[in-house]
Design a protein around this motif. Structure first.
Motif, PDB file in Angstrom:
ATOM      1  N   TRP A 165       0.821  -1.209   0.000  1.00  0.00           N
ATOM      2  CA  TRP A 165       0.000   0.000   0.000  1.00  0.00           C
ATOM      3  C   TRP A 165       0.859   1.265   0.000  1.00  0.00           C
ATOM      4  O   TRP A 165       0.588   2.217  -0.756  1.00  0.00           O
ATOM      5  CB  TRP A 165      -0.910   0.000   1.222  1.00  0.00           C
ATOM      6  CG  TRP A 165      -1.761   1.218   1.384  1.00  0.00           C
ATOM      7  CD1 TRP A 165      -1.496   2.301   2.179  1.00  0.00           C
ATOM      8  CD2 TRP A 165      -3.032   1.481   0.764  1.00  0.00           C
ATOM      9  NE1 TRP A 165      -2.518   3.219   2.103  1.00  0.00           N
ATOM     10  CE2 TRP A 165      -3.468   2.739   1.241  1.00  0.00           C
ATOM     11  CE3 TRP A 165      -3.827   0.774  -0.127  1.00  0.00           C
ATOM     12  CZ2 TRP A 165      -4.688   3.302   0.835  1.00  0.00           C
ATOM     13  CZ3 TRP A 165      -5.041   1.338  -0.527  1.00  0.00           C
ATOM     14  CH2 TRP A 165      -5.448   2.582  -0.060  1.00  0.00           C
ATOM     15  N   LYS A 169       0.546   4.084  -2.965  1.00  0.00           N
ATOM     16  CA  LYS A 169       0.008   5.409  -2.702  1.00  0.00           C
ATOM     17  C   LYS A 169       1.056   6.498  -2.927  1.00  0.00           C
ATOM     18  O   LYS A 169       0.743   7.568  -3.481  1.00  0.00           O
ATOM     19  CB  LYS A 169      -0.522   5.470  -1.265  1.00  0.00           C
ATOM     20  CG  LYS A 169      -1.763   4.638  -1.038  1.00  0.00           C
ATOM     21  CD  LYS A 169      -2.985   5.229  -1.733  1.00  0.00           C
ATOM     22  CE  LYS A 169      -3.486   6.466  -0.995  1.00  0.00           C
ATOM     23  NZ  LYS A 169      -4.749   6.981  -1.571  1.00  0.00           N
ATOM     24  N   HIS A 170       2.290   6.248  -2.506  1.00  0.00           N
ATOM     25  CA  HIS A 170       3.330   7.267  -2.641  1.00  0.00           C
ATOM     26  C   HIS A 170       3.557   7.629  -4.097  1.00  0.00           C
ATOM     27  O   HIS A 170       3.794   8.812  -4.420  1.00  0.00           O
ATOM     28  CB  HIS A 170       4.633   6.775  -2.012  1.00  0.00           C
ATOM     29  CG  HIS A 170       5.748   7.771  -2.084  1.00  0.00           C
ATOM     30  ND1 HIS A 170       5.803   8.883  -1.278  1.00  0.00           N
ATOM     31  CD2 HIS A 170       6.844   7.838  -2.895  1.00  0.00           C
ATOM     32  CE1 HIS A 170       6.886   9.587  -1.573  1.00  0.00           C
ATOM     33  NE2 HIS A 170       7.528   8.973  -2.541  1.00  0.00           N
ATOM     34  N   TRP A 171       3.504   6.644  -4.990  1.00  0.00           N
ATOM     35  CA  TRP A 171       3.711   6.899  -6.409  1.00  0.00           C
ATOM     36  C   TRP A 171       2.381   7.054  -7.159  1.00  0.00           C
ATOM     37  O   TRP A 171       2.307   6.857  -8.359  1.00  0.00           O
ATOM     38  CB  TRP A 171       4.597   5.816  -7.021  1.00  0.00           C
ATOM     39  CG  TRP A 171       6.055   6.105  -6.777  1.00  0.00           C
ATOM     40  CD1 TRP A 171       6.853   6.951  -7.492  1.00  0.00           C
ATOM     41  CD2 TRP A 171       6.890   5.580  -5.740  1.00  0.00           C
ATOM     42  NE1 TRP A 171       8.121   6.986  -6.968  1.00  0.00           N
ATOM     43  CE2 TRP A 171       8.190   6.144  -5.891  1.00  0.00           C
ATOM     44  CE3 TRP A 171       6.686   4.683  -4.688  1.00  0.00           C
ATOM     45  CZ2 TRP A 171       9.248   5.850  -5.050  1.00  0.00           C
ATOM     46  CZ3 TRP A 171       7.741   4.389  -3.843  1.00  0.00           C
ATOM     47  CH2 TRP A 171       9.009   4.964  -4.031  1.00  0.00           C
ATOM     48  N   ASN A 172       1.343   7.432  -6.424  1.00  0.00           N
ATOM     49  CA  ASN A 172       0.081   7.913  -7.003  1.00  0.00           C
ATOM     50  C   ASN A 172      -0.613   6.911  -7.916  1.00  0.00           C
ATOM     51  O   ASN A 172      -1.091   7.241  -9.001  1.00  0.00           O
ATOM     52  CB  ASN A 172       0.321   9.229  -7.764  1.00  0.00           C
ATOM     53  CG  ASN A 172       0.885  10.314  -6.879  1.00  0.00           C
ATOM     54  OD1 ASN A 172       0.381  10.550  -5.790  1.00  0.00           O
ATOM     55  ND2 ASN A 172       1.968  10.951  -7.329  1.00  0.00           N
ATOM     56  N   THR A 173      -0.689   5.681  -7.451  1.00  0.00           N
ATOM     57  CA  THR A 173      -1.409   4.657  -8.205  1.00  0.00           C
ATOM     58  C   THR A 173      -2.893   5.008  -8.265  1.00  0.00           C
ATOM     59  O   THR A 173      -3.506   5.369  -7.252  1.00  0.00           O
ATOM     60  CB  THR A 173      -1.228   3.288  -7.532  1.00  0.00           C
ATOM     61  OG1 THR A 173       0.153   2.940  -7.596  1.00  0.00           O
ATOM     62  CG2 THR A 173      -2.057   2.219  -8.205  1.00  0.00           C
ATOM     63  N   GLY A 174      -3.459   4.885  -9.453  1.00  0.00           N
ATOM     64  CA  GLY A 174      -4.875   5.174  -9.625  1.00  0.00           C
ATOM     65  C   GLY A 174      -5.271   5.057 -11.077  1.00  0.00           C
ATOM     66  O   GLY A 174      -4.502   4.547 -11.912  1.00  0.00           O
ATOM     67  N   LYS A 177      -3.068   4.951 -14.617  1.00  0.00           N
ATOM     68  CA  LYS A 177      -1.701   4.503 -14.366  1.00  0.00           C
ATOM     69  C   LYS A 177      -1.571   3.016 -14.692  1.00  0.00           C
ATOM     70  O   LYS A 177      -2.493   2.231 -14.461  1.00  0.00           O
ATOM     71  CB  LYS A 177      -1.323   4.728 -12.900  1.00  0.00           C
ATOM     72  CG  LYS A 177      -1.286   6.194 -12.492  1.00  0.00           C
ATOM     73  CD  LYS A 177      -0.170   6.937 -13.203  1.00  0.00           C
ATOM     74  CE  LYS A 177      -0.073   8.386 -12.758  1.00  0.00           C
ATOM     75  NZ  LYS A 177       0.498   8.538 -11.419  1.00  0.00           N
ATOM     76  N   LEU A 198      -7.389   0.308  -6.472  1.00  0.00           N
ATOM     77  CA  LEU A 198      -7.081   1.730  -6.605  1.00  0.00           C
ATOM     78  C   LEU A 198      -7.356   2.259  -8.005  1.00  0.00           C
ATOM     79  O   LEU A 198      -7.260   3.474  -8.233  1.00  0.00           O
ATOM     80  CB  LEU A 198      -5.624   1.992  -6.227  1.00  0.00           C
ATOM     81  CG  LEU A 198      -5.307   1.925  -4.730  1.00  0.00           C
ATOM     82  CD1 LEU A 198      -3.806   1.835  -4.493  1.00  0.00           C
ATOM     83  CD2 LEU A 198      -5.895   3.121  -3.992  1.00  0.00           C
ATOM     84  N   ALA A 200      -5.850   1.214 -11.042  1.00  0.00           N
ATOM     85  CA  ALA A 200      -4.783   1.136 -12.033  1.00  0.00           C
ATOM     86  C   ALA A 200      -4.996  -0.034 -12.986  1.00  0.00           C
ATOM     87  O   ALA A 200      -5.756  -0.960 -12.707  1.00  0.00           O
ATOM     88  CB  ALA A 200      -3.434   0.984 -11.329  1.00  0.00           C
ATOM     89  N   ASP A 240       4.210   3.152 -15.479  1.00  0.00           N
ATOM     90  CA  ASP A 240       4.443   4.260 -14.573  1.00  0.00           C
ATOM     91  C   ASP A 240       5.190   3.793 -13.326  1.00  0.00           C
ATOM     92  O   ASP A 240       6.050   4.508 -12.805  1.00  0.00           O
ATOM     93  CB  ASP A 240       3.108   4.879 -14.150  1.00  0.00           C
ATOM     94  CG  ASP A 240       2.350   5.462 -15.322  1.00  0.00           C
ATOM     95  OD1 ASP A 240       2.730   6.545 -15.780  1.00  0.00           O
ATOM     96  OD2 ASP A 240       1.390   4.817 -15.788  1.00  0.00           O
ATOM     97  N   GLU A 300      -0.708   5.454   7.512  1.00  0.00           N
ATOM     98  CA  GLU A 300      -0.913   4.728   6.260  1.00  0.00           C
ATOM     99  C   GLU A 300      -1.545   3.365   6.514  1.00  0.00           C
ATOM    100  O   GLU A 300      -2.400   2.904   5.748  1.00  0.00           O
ATOM    101  CB  GLU A 300       0.429   4.535   5.547  1.00  0.00           C
ATOM    102  CG  GLU A 300       1.005   5.769   4.909  1.00  0.00           C
ATOM    103  CD  GLU A 300       2.371   5.500   4.312  1.00  0.00           C
ATOM    104  OE1 GLU A 300       2.574   5.854   3.132  1.00  0.00           O
ATOM    105  OE2 GLU A 300       3.246   4.935   5.000  1.00  0.00           O
TER     106      GLU A 300
END
Length: 350
Positions: A165, A169-174, A177, A198, A200, A240, A300
């Motif tokens: 997780w 989250k830190h590398w903006n998975t969504g 991506k 998330l 992706a 990504d 987190e």
């Protein structure tokens, strides 16, 4: 307070039933009756002294789910009867820049591990979740809102879940991506589930053709057998983020070449021997990055647990008696588990 546990007295000794001391709750403590504890590969590395510095007796276990049995006078977030979890940390300095930023896992003085960390409690180092109870500072306890029948499968989220997780989250998975998950084991299977939830586009990488259907069932949109050069080449310059969960030394170049410009390969697996040094030009010509990530902060972890409860996400597990832990370790070494062993703590009373 004495409590039953399972631990080892030396690297070459099997785990066995022992009694250990747990402190009575102080003002800021939460006392927890452990219901389930996941079995992490780090447990095996530590108890066998494959990583330097193991202190004995060693009681592993840092994927803990249980119920609050007592709280200290200054505790207001938890009450008796609450369902809670404890992960890889039970304390940190709370004063360095990392802790001030709410990133206790990067504490500049080193966080206190749930086992094998220094503590004033007897025997001088922390003892983990292969036990009936544990007493933990309230700041390092998280709430669990999954239904009771899912609690055993929640336990691995406290390590395997948060380890994936945090980088996702830190590398903006969504949405929009493309994310790769290397390795479909205890960590990797959670990465596939979380990245999919998330939003992706998720590609699972495995060395085994036999895991292709399993990875799809976990939520992967595509599966690549990494030994197949044509399958790998078809994804060149397209990711990504790739999160590498594999805990054995391997060549990173083939995954670096799959990253977009500014893409990141994040390592979360901890191999016994270093990876071969990657080639430099594939990095500098596309501003690609190799990064690392370790577990996640308490905030987190709570965010992850809440997200998983909302989306019905748990680990895939096999429940075991604590008396079968040596057999479980032997099977782990053969990758013979789908995907995480979890100890039923009631068996400690046997």
């Amino acid at each position: 307070m004495l409590t039953r546990a399972f631990g080892a007295h030396a690297a070459d000794k099997p785990l066995e039933a022992i009694e250990i001391f747990r402190r009575e709750p102080g003002a800021n403590d939460v006392q927890i009756e452990i219901a389930y504890c996941g079995v992490c590969h780090s447990d095996l590395h530590t108890v066998r002294s494959e990583w330097a510095g193991t202190l004995y007796p060693c009681v592993p276990g840092h994927e803990i789910v249980g119920h609050v049995t007592a709280v200290g006078s200054a505790v207001d977030k938890f009450k008796v009867g609450d369902t809670v979890g404890v992960g890889c940390m039970v304390d940190s300095c709370q004063s360095c820049y990392a802790c001030a930023d709410g990133l206790e896992q990067y504490c500049e003085h080193g966080f206190t591990g749930t086992y094998n960390g220094k503590t004033p409690d007897a025997p001088g180092h922390t003892l983990g979740g292969y036990s009936q109870s544990i007493t933990v500072r309230d700041k390092f306890v998280v709430k669990v809102s999954h239904p009771a029948e899912k609690l055993a499968a929640v336990a691995p989220l406290l390590c395997a879940g948060i380890t994936l997780w945090s980088p996702l989250k830190h590398w903006n998975t969504g949405p929009g991506k493309k994310v790769g998950i290397v390795g479909i084991g205890g960590l990797g299977h959670m990465g596939v589930k979380l990245a999919r939830a998330l939003g992706a586009h998720v590609v699972a990488f495995t060395t085994s053709e036999s895991k292709r259907q399993d990875a799809v069932a976990l939520g992967a949109h595509e599966v690549v057998v990494s030994r197949n050069a044509e399958e790998m080449q078809a994804h060149a310059n397209s990711f990504d983020l790739i999160v590498d969960t594999v805990a054995v030394s391997h060549d990173l170049n083939s995954f670096i070449n799959l990253l977009k410009r500014d893409g990141t390969l994040t390592l979360v697996g901890a191999p016994e021997h270093p990876h071969p040094s990657p080639m430099v030009f594939p990095l500098i010509m596309k501003r690609r990055s190799i990064a690392g990530s370790t577990i996640g902060s308490i905030a987190e972890t709570q965010e992850m647990l809440d997200f998983c409860a909302e989306h019905g996400i748990v680990s895939e597990i096999e429940m075991i008696k604590v008396q079968d832990i040596e057999t479980a370790y032997a099977r782990m070494l053969k990758s013979d588990v789908k995907y995480r062993f979890v100890i039923d703590s009631k068996t400690l009373a046997a």
